[in-house]
Scaffold this motif. Sequence first.
Motif: not given
Length: 447
Positions: A128-139, A168-171, A178-180
């Motif tokens: 099954r799949s579900a769709l979102f907007n960005s990579g971070a949101e999918a993670v 969460l994805t920064m963790a 520069p990310y965190k």
Amino acid sequence: MHAIDDVVGGPALAQVRELRTPIPGPRSTEMLARKREAVADGVGITLPVFVDAAGGGIVRDIDGNSLIDLGSGIAVTSVGNAHPGVVAASAEQLGRFTHTAFTITGYEGYVAVCEALNRITPGDHAKRSALFNSGAEAVENAIKIARAATGRSTVVAFDHAYHGRTNLTMALTAKSMPYKRGFGPFAGDVHRAPMSYPFRDGRTGEEAARIAIERIERQVELDEIAAVIIEPIQGEGGFVVPADGFLPALADWAASHGIVFIADEIQTGFARTGEMFASTHSGLVPDLIVTAKGIAGGLPLSAVTGRAELMNAAHAGGLGGTYGGNPVACAAALASIAAFEDGLVERARAIGDIIRERLEALRTTDPRVGDVRGHGAMMALELVDPGTGRPDAALTARAAAAAHAAGVIVLTCGTDGNVIRLLPPLSIGDDLLREGLDVLSDAIARG
């Protein structure tokens, strides 16, 4: 299969590098001044030009400079900018409706994209799949799904990992600057394990996996781990390709303990590595696979695809979002997937052969090129001090800046900032690709 000349896309752009002004030109310089007055300082621009048009392997700026594109907007425009099929499908959908929110009133495009993802991702199990907007949101949603399915909370990520810029994805992401930096505290229940990095550790995949597993088992109780998340080839962390055997050993260990194995294929997915998904290089069948970037030819879309019993674990209404699976982005994704399946996987392999040959030749003559690695149209070189082998971020920055000034878009990456990564659109022609590599080689030599 389309010939490359048939899918250049965009306006009728000559596939020729041409510099009419210094970089940046006067109009781009004016736009930079406007940016400083209107845009938050935290939003940077790597190459200070503003784009007028793009297609094939060329990006043209507002000063009329035509630059060779070896970045694809960070692996997004893999089918080529303004690919004709993507443009036509998007325009047709735009003329019918632009939004309803799939969670309010559904539409076929969302379902069709999920069907396509279920078909093309690794494994023949029910999905099954579900769709979102960005990579971070999918993670983030992949982690939610794993937690719902297992009743556990802990997540294991790896050294050099990059998974996004949300809390969460920064963790999950390893690199601080520069990310965190300055954005904590971050989400808890995240533990980090050592990555297989053959150039630096010299270990076999099995040895590296044993060390990683031992570290994990010392840090946390196994019955607390919901998921392990890893990039089959690390992106921002330096295009690190783990040694053979590393990923399968981790996947087997995870399966034996009821731990969900998540492959983050946001940068590696959709033909980028010469396979539709990089997991295939290792014979890996992830429990969940996260995609974004190249999925929709430049429109914002992301997805989580996985085993039906895992994906169905979240309660009704637990997955979604206002814009997730936007109908225009879905139309673009279906057109992009059709293009990938119409010869672009093979094209990525051919591009990889050209890049590897050129970079390996450079490595034999320049000891500062410590490593050449990658698959397909996702290749990189790591620059080091030839005396010590230590990362040389300064040389990397100088070489990238020189390439930019000469009209070639390249990107840097790596935890130590000493890796130049190449992500050309799969629509680039061989001659233009070779010219871009020549410019880059000269920039490194002069660095």
